[in-house]
Motif scaffolding. Structure first.
Motif, short mmCIF file in Angstrom:
data_model
loop_
_atom_site.label_atom_id
_atom_site.label_comp_id
_atom_site.label_asym_id
_atom_site.label_seq_id
_atom_site.Cartn_x
_atom_site.Cartn_y
_atom_site.Cartn_z
N ALA A 132 0.84 -1.20 0.00
CA ALA A 132 0.00 0.00 0.00
C ALA A 132 0.87 1.26 0.00
O ALA A 132 0.57 2.23 -0.70
CB ALA A 132 -0.94 -0.01 1.21
N VAL A 133 1.95 1.24 0.77
CA VAL A 133 2.86 2.39 0.81
C VAL A 133 3.49 2.62 -0.56
O VAL A 133 3.57 3.76 -1.03
CB VAL A 133 3.95 2.21 1.90
CG1 VAL A 133 5.06 3.24 1.73
CG2 VAL A 133 3.33 2.31 3.29
N MET A 134 3.91 1.53 -1.21
CA MET A 134 4.51 1.68 -2.55
C MET A 134 3.51 2.29 -3.52
O MET A 134 3.87 3.14 -4.34
CB MET A 134 5.01 0.32 -3.05
CG MET A 134 6.25 -0.15 -2.30
SD MET A 134 6.85 -1.83 -2.64
CE MET A 134 6.30 -2.22 -4.24
N SER A 135 2.27 1.88 -3.44
CA SER A 135 1.23 2.44 -4.31
C SER A 135 1.01 3.92 -4.01
O SER A 135 0.90 4.73 -4.94
CB SER A 135 -0.07 1.67 -4.10
OG SER A 135 -1.13 2.29 -4.79
N MET A 136 0.96 4.27 -2.74
CA MET A 136 0.78 5.67 -2.37
C MET A 136 1.94 6.52 -2.87
O MET A 136 1.73 7.59 -3.44
CB MET A 136 0.63 5.81 -0.85
CG MET A 136 -0.71 5.35 -0.33
SD MET A 136 -0.94 5.69 1.43
CE MET A 136 -0.17 4.27 2.15
N VAL A 137 3.16 6.05 -2.67
CA VAL A 137 4.34 6.80 -3.09
C VAL A 137 4.32 7.04 -4.59
O VAL A 137 4.65 8.14 -5.06
CB VAL A 137 5.64 6.08 -2.64
CG1 VAL A 137 6.87 6.67 -3.32
CG2 VAL A 137 5.79 6.15 -1.12
N ALA A 138 3.91 6.05 -5.36
CA ALA A 138 3.84 6.21 -6.82
C ALA A 138 2.87 7.34 -7.18
O ALA A 138 3.18 8.18 -8.04
CB ALA A 138 3.41 4.90 -7.47
N SER A 139 1.72 7.40 -6.51
CA SER A 139 0.76 8.48 -6.77
C SER A 139 1.30 9.82 -6.31
O SER A 139 1.13 10.83 -6.98
CB SER A 139 -0.57 8.19 -6.07
OG SER A 139 -1.21 7.09 -6.63
N PHE A 140 1.94 9.83 -5.14
CA PHE A 140 2.49 11.09 -4.61
C PHE A 140 3.54 11.67 -5.56
O PHE A 140 3.61 12.87 -5.76
CB PHE A 140 3.11 10.88 -3.23
CG PHE A 140 2.14 10.43 -2.17
CD1 PHE A 140 0.77 10.56 -2.31
CD2 PHE A 140 2.61 9.84 -1.01
CE1 PHE A 140 -0.12 10.14 -1.33
CE2 PHE A 140 1.74 9.42 -0.01
CZ PHE A 140 0.38 9.56 -0.17
N LYS A 141 4.36 10.79 -6.16
CA LYS A 141 5.38 11.26 -7.10
C LYS A 141 4.76 11.93 -8.31
O LYS A 141 5.37 12.79 -8.93
CB LYS A 141 6.28 10.09 -7.54
CG LYS A 141 7.27 9.67 -6.49
CD LYS A 141 8.17 8.56 -7.01
CE LYS A 141 9.18 8.16 -5.96
NZ LYS A 141 10.03 7.04 -6.41
N GLU A 142 3.54 11.52 -8.65
CA GLU A 142 2.82 12.11 -9.78
C GLU A 142 2.05 13.36 -9.35
O GLU A 142 1.33 13.96 -10.14
CB GLU A 142 1.85 11.09 -10.39
CG GLU A 142 2.54 9.88 -10.99
CD GLU A 142 3.44 10.24 -12.15
OE1 GLU A 142 3.04 11.10 -12.97
OE2 GLU A 142 4.54 9.68 -12.23
N GLY A 143 2.16 13.74 -8.07
CA GLY A 143 1.49 14.93 -7.57
C GLY A 143 0.04 14.69 -7.15
O GLY A 143 -0.71 15.64 -6.96
#
Length: 167
Positions: A132-143
């Motif tokens: 879940a953290v990896m998924s969140m980080v991917a979205s956060f990197k996209e803003g």
């Protein structure tokens, strides 16, 4: 009272020229400066989410908690010099912390943590939280802060399973 004279508390009072004070400020009879300030609400630019987005986040938290029987919470903000300790402190403050799941995000520090209480950990293993953290980080990197939180909460709830399956 002039400079150098002592007030009732034994300290010297400085002489303040009222002309040097900003508008809305006065020197009180005790020698303190009292100032009125105009209340200013934070601008939309200072807030990470619109009211509609906050509603979506609240709905996601409610659904995840209702479906799983666990208590999901999100903290968004600075986690200080010792993020691990701060996340643990925040988690301990949650009502029902043994079955609580805290998602703590500090965008400025680039930190995402998921902390589970001992009861929640039985249903939500570290591996599931890491995904879940990896998924969140991917979205956060996209803003996409909101999208990351929403997908992370959904993944965490899916990993934990429904409360009906655990009985």
């Amino acid at each position: 009272m002039a400079t150098g004279e002592h007030g009732g508390h034994g300290g010297a009072l400085a002489e303040i020229d009222p002309n040097d004070l900003p508008e809305g400020a006065v020197v009180t009879s005790s020698g303190r400066v009292s100032a009125a300030e105009v209340f200013q609400e934070q601008s939309r630019a200072d807030q990470p989410f619109s009211p509609v987005q906050l509603s979506r986040l609240d709905e996601a938290l409610t659904l995840a908690s209702r479906e799983t029987g666990l208590r999901f919470s999100v903290y968004l903000g600075d986690l200080g010099d010792k993020p691990d300790e701060r996340v643990a402190e925040l988690h301990d403050q949650l009502e029902g912390s043994p079955e609580a799941v805290l998602v703590a995000v500090s965008p400025e520090q680039r930190i995402v943590e998921v902390l589970t209480g001992p009861e929640a950990r039985l249903r939500l293993p570290d591996r599931g939280a890491k995904l879940a953290v990896m998924s969140m980080v991917a979205s956060f990197k996209e803003g996409d802060l909101l999208g990351g939180l929403l997908s992370g909460l959904r993944m965490l709830a899916d990993q934990a399973g429904s409360r009906a399956r655990t009985r």
